[in-house]
Design an enzyme around this catalytic site. Structure first.
Site, PDB file in Angstrom:
ATOM      1  CG  HIS A   1       1.122  -3.295 -12.559  1.00 33.38           C
ATOM      2  ND1 HIS A   1       0.954  -4.082 -11.448  1.00 33.38           N
ATOM      3  CD2 HIS A   1      -0.044  -3.314 -13.217  1.00 33.38           C
ATOM      4  CE1 HIS A   1      -0.267  -4.558 -11.443  1.00 33.38           C
ATOM      5  NE2 HIS A   1      -0.899  -4.103 -12.504  1.00 33.38           N
TER       6      HIS A   1
ATOM      7  CB  CYS B   1       1.299  -1.730  10.666  1.00 29.09           C
ATOM      8  SG  CYS B   1      -0.343  -1.017  10.589  1.00 29.09           S
TER       9      CYS B   1
HETATM   10  C1  PEP Z   1      -2.063   2.354   6.570  1.00 30.54           C
HETATM   11  O1  PEP Z   1      -3.044   3.007   6.237  1.00 30.54           O
HETATM   12  O2  PEP Z   1      -0.982   2.866   6.942  1.00 30.54           O
HETATM   13  C2  PEP Z   1      -2.104   0.879   6.541  1.00 30.54           C
HETATM   14  C3  PEP Z   1      -1.122   0.165   7.048  1.00 30.54           C
HETATM   15  O3  PEP Z   1      -3.170   0.291   5.942  1.00 30.54           O
HETATM   16  P1  PEP Z   1      -3.376   0.212   4.341  1.00 30.54           P
HETATM   17  O4  PEP Z   1      -2.103   0.698   3.708  1.00 30.54           O
HETATM   18  O5  PEP Z   1      -3.690  -1.204   4.049  1.00 30.54           O
HETATM   19  O6  PEP Z   1      -4.523   1.143   4.141  1.00 30.54           O
END
Ligand code: PEP
Ligand code: MG
Length: 556
Positions: free
Chosen positions: A184, A482
Site C-alpha cells: 500500500h 503498455c
Molecule cells: C503487463 O503485464 O505489462 C501489463 C500491462 O499487464 P498487467 O500489469 O495488468 O499484468
C-alpha cells in the site's frame, strides 16, 4: 557516501534529512487479566470500534484510493473471524491487549504465508493491531514523526492510515525497509506522486538527521552524499518540475515523429485526470475492477454502463480495452482454479476466458454495444496470449461480435518470438512489459526477493520487444507498449528506438516521458536502443543508454 538499493516508485528524486518512524509498541505480556472476561470484552469492543471509526474518518478526509484502503482496514479491524479469535482468548482469562495482539498475529501469519498481494496486506493488519492496543493502553497511536522541518520519512513499512494523511509539504520522500512494489505504501506513493523507495532492507541502518538522496528512478538511496551529488540531484528535481509545468503537446520526437502517449486506466473514473494530463487516448484499460469484487461475472448491462462511461471521455480518440485478465496476481474465485501450484503458469488470462467462454462473449458483446453508442475508436485485446492459434481464436471471436480492431497483448516470450505470424492475424499488439519481464527472467513480479531480476532494461527483454516491433513493421501493424517500462523516460526512448509505435502509462508519468521524447530524434532513439541491446545485463544496458543519450558535448 554509500548507497543502498530498493524498489523505486515513480521517477522522482529528492534529498533531505532522515526522520525515522517511531518503533512499534512493545508486545503485551501474556498475563492473566484482573478484570472479568465480560469487562475485558467490553474494553476491546470499544477500542476496536473506535479504531475502525477513526480509520474511516481518515479515509474520508484523504479521499481517492486512500479512502478505499482505509475502509478496507476498518473492515479488517471488525472482521468477525478476528472477533471470535479475540473472544476465545479473553474467555480464557487473557488481557484485552494480549488477546488482540495474539489474535491479530495469528491472522497476520496466515496472510503472510499466502505471499503476493495478500501477503503484503499483512502489514496493514499489524497497523490495526497497534492502534487497538495503543487505545487499550490509553496511548496515542504510533505515527509519523514531526521533527519541525521537512524530512525524508524512513519506516519499516508505512500503514495506509499514515500514508493517507502525510503532510506533503513536510515529507520530501519515503523509504521503507519492508514492502514490495504492490504494497500500500507503493500504491499510495504512486497516486500522490511521492518520491519513494520500498523494500530497501538496509534502511534499518539510517539514523535521524542523516542526509540522503532518494533516487526513485534508479531505486537507490545515497547516504551522506557529496556537495556535487546533492547539486546534481537538485538539478534533476528541478528538471522534473519544469517538465511537469511544460505545455501539453502530442507525444513526439525532436524530429516530429509522432509517438502517441496514452493512459493506463483501471476504472472509468480515472479518465478525467488522464485527459487533463494530456493522454491522447487509452492504451490499456484493465477491466478486472468490474470482476474482482464480485463472486460472479457482472451482467452485460453493468459492463456496458462502465465501458460507455469510459468511451464517452475520449471522443474521436483511441481506447484500447483489455479483456478480463484473471489469474496469478489477479485471481478470481469463479474463473481460476485455486489449487494450481504455479498460477502464473496456469489457466490465466485468455486461457481462463476460453475455459469460461460465456464470460468472454458477454464482455465482447458489452464492449460492442458501448462502442455503438459512443464516438471513441475502440480497440480490444486479449491478455496472456501465447501462440498463433490463440490469436486466431480471439481475433475472429472479437470480429464476430462486431469489434472492428482486435489485437493481442505480448506478455509471453513465445508470442514475441512469433510476432511476425501473430501480427498477420491480429490488428495490433501491445507489449505488457511487466509480465514479459517476469516470464523472460523467471522472476515472480510480486516477490520482493527477486525484484532485481524484474528489470525491463534487461537486453533479453529488449530483444523480445524488438522482435515484436519487427513483426508489426513486417505486417504494417502497430505495436504499442503498455507495461510500466513505458513510464521510465529513457527506457521509453529505447522502446521507440526498438520500433514501438505508441506508449501507454500511468497518467502521472506522461509529462516526464513527453519531455524526454522531445529531446531525441528517431535516429537518436535507434542509436540509444542499439547501445542498450548490446549490453550484458540490465544495469549495463541502462548505463549504455544513458551514455548514448547524453548531450553530444558530454560524449567522449
Ligand atoms: C503487463 O503485464 O505489462 C501489463 C500491462 O499487464 P498487467 O500489469 O495488468 O499484468
Ligand atoms: Mg500482464
Amino acid at each position: 557516501m554509500s548507497t543502498m538499493r530498493g524498489v523505486g516508485i515513480g521517477l522522482g528524486v529528492a534529498q533531505g534529512p532522515v526522520a525515522r518512524m517511531a518503533e512499534p509498541l512493545a508486545a503485551p505480556e501474556d498475563a492473566a487479566s484482573t478484570l472479568t472476561p465480560e469487562e475485558e470484552s467490553a474494553r476491546v469492543r470499544e477500542a476496536v470500534a473506535a479504531v475502525a471509526r477513526e480509520l474511516e474518518a481518515r479515509g474520508e478526509q484523504a479521499g481517492g484510493a486512500a479512502r478505499d484502503v482505509l475502509e478496507a482496514q476498518a473492515m479488517m479491524a471488525e472482521d468477525p473471524t478476528l472477533d471470535d479469535e479475540i473472544s476465545t482468548r479473553v474467555q480464557a482469562g487473557k488481557t484485552g491487549e494480549f488477546a488482540v495482539h495474539d489474535a491479530f498475529a495469528s491472522f497476520r501469519d496466515t496472510l503472510a504465508a499466502m505471499g503476493g498481494y495478500l501477503g503484503e496486506r499483512a502489514a496493514d493488519l499489524d497497523d490495526v493491531a497497534q492502534r487497538v492496543i495503543a487505545r487499550l493502553r490509553g496511548l496515542p497511536a504510533p505515527g509519523v514523526p514531526d521533527p519541525g522541518h521537512p524530512f525524508v520519512l524512513v519506516a519499516k513499512d508505512l500503514a495506509p492510515a499514515d500514508t493517507a494523511l502525510l503532510d506533503l509539504d513536510k515529507v520530501l520522500a519515503l523509504i521503507t525497509s519492508d514492502g514490495g512494489p504492490t504494497s500500500h505504501t507503493a500504491i499510495l506513493a504512486r497516486e500522490k506522486s511521492i518520491v519513494a523507495i520500498v523494500g530497501a532492507t538496509d534502511a534499518v541502518n539510517l539514523t535521524d538527521g542523516q542526509t540522503v538522496i532518494v533516487d526513485a528512478a534508479q531505486g537507490i538511496v545515497t547516504t551522506d552524499p557529496s556537495a556535487d551529488e546533492l547539486a546534481k540531484a537538485q538539478e534533476r528535481a528541478e528538471a522534473r518540475r519544469a517538465a511537469a509545468d511544460a505545455p501539453i503537446t502530442p507525444g513526439a520526437l525532436s524530429d516530429g515523429t509522432a509517438i502517441p502517449l496514452l493512459a493506463n486506466l483501471g476504472k472509468p473514473g480515472g479518465a478525467q485526470e488522464a485527459v487533463e494530463l494530456g493522454a491522447e487516448g487509452v492504451g490499456l484499460f484493465r477491466t478486472e475492477f468490474l470482476f474482482l469484487s464480485a463472486s460472479h461475472a457482472p451482467t452485460i448491462e453493468e459492463q456496458r454502463t462502465s465501458y460507455t462511461e469510459l468511451l464517452q471521455a475520449f471522443p474521436g480518440k483511441k481506447v484500447v480495452v483489455r479483456a478480463l485478465d484473471a489469474g496469478a496476481d489477479k485471481p478470481l474465485a469463479f474463473l481460476n482454479d485455486a489449487h494450481e501450484e504455479n498460477p502464473a503458469l496456469g489457466l490465466r488470462g485468455l486461457r481462463a476466458l476460453r475455459a469460461s467462454e460465456d464470460i468472454l462473449r458477454e464482455q465482447l458483446t458489452a464492449l460492442a454495444e458501448a462502442d455503438a453508442v459512443t464516438d471513441a475508436d475502440l480497440w480490444v485485446m486479449a491478455p496472456m496470449v501465447s501462440n498463433v492459434e490463440e490469436t486466431d481464436y480471439f481475433v475472429s471471436m472479437a470480429h464476430e461480435h462486431g469489434i472492428k480492431t482486435a489485437g493481442v497483448m505480448v506478455e509471453v516470450p513465445s508470442s514475441a518470438l512469433m510476432a511476425d505470424r501473430i501480427l498477420q492475424t491480429a490488428d495490433f499488439a501491445s507489449i505488457g512489459t511487466n509480465d514479459l519481464t517476469q516470464y523472460t527472467m523467471a522472476a515472480d513480479r510480486l516477490l520482493g526477493s527477486v525484484a532485481s531480476f524484474q528489470d525491463p532494461w534487461h537486453p533479453a527483454v529488449l530483444k523480445l520487444v524488438k522482435a515484436t516491433a519487427d513483426g508489426g513493421a513486417k505486417n504494417g501493424k502497430p505495436v504499442g507498449i503498455c507495461g510500466e517500462a513505458a513510464a521510465d523516460p529513457l527506457l521509453a526512448v529505447v522502446l521507440v528506438g526498438l520500433g514501438a509505435t505508441s506508449l501507454s502509462m500511468a497518467p502521472t508519468a506522461l509529462a516526464d516521458v513527453r519531455a524526454t521524447l522531445l529531446t531525441h530524434s528517431l535516429d537518436d532513439a535507434r542509436r540509444i536502443a542499439d547501445a542498450a541491446l548490446a549490453a550484458d545485463d540490465a544495469a549495463t544496458a541502462r548505463a549504455a543508454a544513458q551514455a548514448a543519450a547524453a548531450p553530444k558535448e558530454n560524449q567522449q
